[in-house]
Design a protein around this motif. Sequence first.
Motif, PDB file in Angstrom:
ATOM      1  N   GLN A  45       1.999   1.531  -3.412  1.00 14.14           N
ATOM      2  CA  GLN A  45       0.591   1.480  -4.630  1.00 14.14           C
ATOM      3  C   GLN A  45       0.473   3.662  -4.298  1.00 14.14           C
ATOM      4  OE1 GLN A  45      -2.258  -0.580  -3.678  1.00 14.14           O
ATOM      5  NE2 GLN A  45      -3.860   0.759  -4.897  1.00 14.14           N
ATOM      6  N   TYR A  46       0.625   3.599  -3.498  1.00 18.34           N
ATOM      7  CA  TYR A  46       0.004   5.873  -3.046  1.00 18.34           C
ATOM      8  C   TYR A  46       1.316   6.204  -3.069  1.00 18.34           C
ATOM      9  CZ  TYR A  46      -3.957   3.607  -3.240  1.00 18.34           C
ATOM     10  OH  TYR A  46      -5.143   2.665  -3.325  1.00 18.34           O
ATOM     11  N   LYS A  47       2.676   5.556  -3.233  1.00 18.34           N
ATOM     12  CA  LYS A  47       3.812   6.306  -2.748  1.00 18.34           C
ATOM     13  C   LYS A  47       4.085   6.925  -2.054  1.00 18.34           C
ATOM     14  CE  LYS A  47       3.881   6.581  -8.400  1.00 18.34           C
ATOM     15  NZ  LYS A  47       3.013   5.641  -8.456  1.00 18.34           N
ATOM     16  N   LEU A 105       1.076  -0.783   0.034  1.00 20.56           N
ATOM     17  CA  LEU A 105      -0.606  -0.233   0.372  1.00 20.56           C
ATOM     18  C   LEU A 105       0.914   1.257  -0.245  1.00 20.56           C
ATOM     19  CD1 LEU A 105      -2.880  -0.677   2.645  1.00 20.56           C
ATOM     20  CD2 LEU A 105      -3.124  -0.203   0.030  1.00 20.56           C
ATOM     21  N   PRO A 135      -7.775   2.344   1.537  1.00 21.38           N
ATOM     22  CA  PRO A 135      -7.070   3.803   1.763  1.00 21.38           C
ATOM     23  C   PRO A 135      -7.231   4.084   0.532  1.00 21.38           C
ATOM     24  CG  PRO A 135      -5.083   2.439   2.253  1.00 21.38           C
ATOM     25  CD  PRO A 135      -6.359   1.545   2.475  1.00 21.38           C
ATOM     26  N   GLY A 136      -7.640   3.768  -0.901  1.00 18.06           N
ATOM     27  CA  GLY A 136      -7.824   3.576  -1.977  1.00 18.06           C
ATOM     28  C   GLY A 136     -10.238   4.462  -2.000  1.00 18.06           C
ATOM     29  N   ALA A 142       1.864   8.048   0.053  1.00 19.54           N
ATOM     30  CA  ALA A 142      -0.130   8.714   0.717  1.00 19.54           C
ATOM     31  C   ALA A 142      -0.223   8.384   2.077  1.00 19.54           C
ATOM     32  CB  ALA A 142      -0.614   9.191  -0.577  1.00 19.54           C
ATOM     33  N   PHE A 143       0.566   7.274   1.932  1.00 18.69           N
ATOM     34  CA  PHE A 143      -0.644   6.314   3.423  1.00 18.69           C
ATOM     35  C   PHE A 143       0.928   6.218   3.814  1.00 18.69           C
ATOM     36  CE2 PHE A 143      -1.217   1.874   4.615  1.00 18.69           C
ATOM     37  CZ  PHE A 143      -2.692   2.379   5.647  1.00 18.69           C
ATOM     38  N   PHE A 190      -9.008   8.305   0.238  1.00 14.70           N
ATOM     39  CA  PHE A 190      -8.796   9.094  -1.009  1.00 14.70           C
ATOM     40  C   PHE A 190      -9.472   9.432  -2.586  1.00 14.70           C
ATOM     41  CE2 PHE A 190      -4.080   7.126  -0.291  1.00 14.70           C
ATOM     42  CZ  PHE A 190      -4.300   8.056   0.182  1.00 14.70           C
TER      43      PHE A 190
END
Length: 403
Positions: A61-63, A58, A265-266, A65-66, A269
Amino acid sequence: MRTICFYFQVHQPLRIKPYRFFDIGDDHYYWDDYSNKTIMRKVAQKCYLPMNALLLDLIHQYKGAFKVSFSISGVCLDQFELYAPDVLDSFRKLVDTGYVELLSETDAHALCSLKSKAEFTKMINVHREKIKKHFNGYEPKVFRNTELIYSDQIGAMVADLGFKGILTEGAKHILGWKSPNYVYHNAIKPDLKVLLKNFQLSDDIAFRFSNKTWADYPLTTPKFVNWINAIPKTEETLNLFMDYETFGEHQWAESGIFEFMKALPGAVFEGSDFGFSTPSEVLDSAKVIAPIHVPTPISWADEERDLTAWLGNDLQDEAFEKLYQMESLVNQVEDEEIKRDWAYLQTSDHFYYMCTKFFSDGDIHAYFSPYDSPYDAFINYMNVLSDFILRLEKKHKEQLKSS
């Protein structure tokens, strides 16, 4: 942007082996190595390894941000070294991303903040050194006391040790009408900021997720996002604090807990104005609104959110008092095994097993206990403590003779 602060407690106690009255004075090794190794490997396979891998994915995946945070007890780190070095490596990979914060705590997951400032300070410093050792010199800036135990006085001690913030429970009897979704500060030392757990939304994940009798079962990410969107816009931070073993151990993989966390998370966001932050980031950016007054210690345990899970009956109080009567003598002896056992005997779980609550929280206590009853836990512990005292007094006399 408003933010979610995830904190996970990672802890496994060193369990005491069956120790009979007739072992006192004869057997000086107290720990159930077989159970400790077996349980550690089981939890590693069910929780630590798969969940660490999921979180790492994660983060990538979210670079970044998570983000999440952990507090790993020293007694748990010791067992990772012995029984699960692969788990320790997986935590290092998470920390190395730069998007995972490690918190400080008492090394043995102890209750010493309630009894001894000196022992409290020593245990924190030992834990700091273990974190540095295992995580490339990492130095925690935020503190999390055992089981989120907190009071004004405990907070003042933590502030004196140089921490900028502390985590605790957003207990209803302390907050009253106020919300846990703000940053507060210690009533004695205003420089120490306080993050409060939102117990309603945290416990929806940690305790109610797989409960089919719960009115809101099943918990889905759209449902959870709707709930966080209902939080008033003026409330800046949502603190979700829980045991890490929630994932795969308390809530089994079959419940869908991993899929929920993978999708969360997705969903946040895409469907809300929330992001994710570590505790330090929240403390650095959010406005502090008021002092939080906690004259009597609180915790995150049971319905009462007080100390009665560990110090609520005569058995617990007797064992606790007897243990800390030894503090001065322990500090006078030079014996690493005695000091190691002294630390491990302070682990809060030993007192938790002696809890005699049989109503609202009785099932939870029974779930975590390796004993048939609180009385068995007390007898076993006191037998061990009796032998420990004999060893301690003998060593002290030997030192006096040789000096």
